[in-house]
Design an enzyme around this catalytic site. Sequence first.
Site, PDB file in Angstrom:
ATOM      1  N   ASP A 157      -1.400   6.637   6.385  1.00 36.63           N
ATOM      2  CA  ASP A 157      -2.512   5.754   6.019  1.00 36.63           C
ATOM      3  C   ASP A 157      -2.723   4.821   7.212  1.00 36.63           C
ATOM      4  OD1 ASP A 157      -4.136   3.703   5.078  1.00 36.63           O
ATOM      5  OD2 ASP A 157      -2.930   3.260   3.302  1.00 36.63           O
ATOM      6  N   TRP A 170       0.833  -1.214   0.000  1.00 35.37           N
ATOM      7  CA  TRP A 170       0.000   0.000   0.000  1.00 35.37           C
ATOM      8  C   TRP A 170       0.856   1.247   0.000  1.00 35.37           C
ATOM      9  CZ3 TRP A 170      -4.255  -1.209  -1.969  1.00 35.37           C
ATOM     10  CH2 TRP A 170      -4.949  -2.371  -1.604  1.00 35.37           C
ATOM     11  N   LYS A 227     -11.832  -1.640   6.833  1.00 33.42           N
ATOM     12  CA  LYS A 227     -10.991  -2.564   7.580  1.00 33.42           C
ATOM     13  C   LYS A 227     -11.463  -2.649   9.033  1.00 33.42           C
ATOM     14  CE  LYS A 227      -8.813  -2.936   3.830  1.00 33.42           C
ATOM     15  NZ  LYS A 227      -7.564  -2.385   3.337  1.00 33.42           N
TER      16      LYS A 227
HETATM   17  C1  LIG Z   1      -7.069  -1.890   2.091  1.00 29.14           C
HETATM   18  C2  LIG Z   1      -6.046  -0.849   2.187  1.00 29.14           C
HETATM   19  C3  LIG Z   1      -5.923   0.153   1.218  1.00 29.14           C
HETATM   20  C4  LIG Z   1      -6.800   0.219  -0.019  1.00 29.14           C
HETATM   21  O1  LIG Z   1      -8.092   0.525   0.321  1.00 29.14           O
HETATM   22  P1  LIG Z   1      -9.203   0.811  -0.799  1.00 29.14           P
HETATM   23  O2  LIG Z   1     -10.288   1.446   0.009  1.00 29.14           O
HETATM   24  O3  LIG Z   1      -9.566  -0.498  -1.385  1.00 29.14           O
HETATM   25  O4  LIG Z   1      -8.623   1.726  -1.796  1.00 29.14           O
HETATM   26  C5  LIG Z   1      -4.959   1.129   1.400  1.00 29.14           C
HETATM   27  N1  LIG Z   1      -4.160   1.111   2.474  1.00 29.14           N
HETATM   28  C6  LIG Z   1      -4.236   0.162   3.420  1.00 29.14           C
HETATM   29  C7  LIG Z   1      -3.323   0.202   4.598  1.00 29.14           C
HETATM   30  C8  LIG Z   1      -5.180  -0.847   3.310  1.00 29.14           C
HETATM   31  O5  LIG Z   1      -5.256  -1.799   4.248  1.00 29.14           O
END
Ligand SMILES: *Cc1c(COP(=O)(O)O)cnc(C)c1O
Length: 360
Positions: free
Chosen positions: A171, A101, A195
């Site tokens: 993030d 990511w 998540k």
């Molecule tokens: C799942 C995830 C993403 C991507 O998320 P989307 O909403 O599908 O774009 C980005 N960063 C992390 C840390 C993730 O776990």
Amino acid sequence: MSRVYNFSAGPAVLPEEVLREAADEMLDYRGTGMSVMEMSHRSKAYEQIIQEAEADLRELMNIPGNYRVLFLQGGASQQFAMIPMNLMKNRVADYIVTGQWAKKAYQEASLYGKANKIASSEDKTFSYIPDCSDLPVSEDADYVYICENNTIYGTKFKTLPNTKGKPLVADVSSCFLSEPVDVTKYGLIYGGVQKNVGPAGVVIVIIREDLITEDVLPGTPTMLRYKIHADNNSLYNTPPAYGIYICGKVFKWLKKQGGLEAMKAYNEKKAAVLYDFLDSSRLFHGTVRKEDRSLMNVPFVTGDADLDAKFVKEAAAAGFVNLKGHRTVGGMRASIYNAMPIEGVEKLVAFMKKFEEENA
Ligand SMILES: *Cc1c(COP(=O)(O)O)cnc(C)c1O
């Protein structure tokens, strides 16, 4: 009806209590005679939903007054572009690459300016967090970027990097609301909610006010400007209204659990059940350097791909689903977010013990 123990990395398990409440309100939301899905986002009822959601999130995370909370769309991945478009004034940013990511975010930023990879753990398949106490942060960097919890690899920053005065952008998709955070240490915190917080379709951005400006890269679409969403209190256009409503319920649920201190204690206790077993098992072992282990995503292997596949299959048949590791790493991964009850992890470990006796 029977619910499984869902160890999915995302979309992931939500508190059963929240789902029941939403079900009760499905046809008639509190006397409005309609579902939240059918409601104007400019109605009194919805205004209250979104305002309460923000207020509860502010309380949970102790968000200072000089930060804005934005409820946006496009998932976490859209932020990979939105961040550089809005924050890269000098067209320079430093990225710490600790997984897929972070790498995607770094690659996306390269489309807009000079993205520097100032640290990486790719040499050991992202199984650790590099020392970030004294990195070569660029003089003119607009920000330093991290992915705080690496969903795929199961690592977590236990100490934030020393950004040498540059704004930290994080993030937090897979560790959102799993423990208390000091918001003042960040310029921008964001996470896709699917998540640990709610249904897919909502991304929450917590951004320091001085970083919200008109001065964005040329060509930045209106919808991708933080300022437009901040000025309109996340109601510039129709927001992901139902998703925000569910997030609001999860915030209330978290408050009822005792807030983020209590969640942290619970998550530590829960993760220890699994990690302690992995450390003593003859068959299974964790893949991450101990001091960098995530409380949320726990990857593990037997060392034999066929046996891994057998385990995933038998576990699913026993009601422990979505334990297959990410396609890029193989093995297994148990995601044990806030809403996973400790009983789920205890029962999983009991199942793993039995599997070990039968297969070791
Ligand atoms: C799942 C995830 C993403 C991507 O998320 P989307 O909403 O599908 O774009 C980005 N960063 C992390 C840390 C993730 O776990």
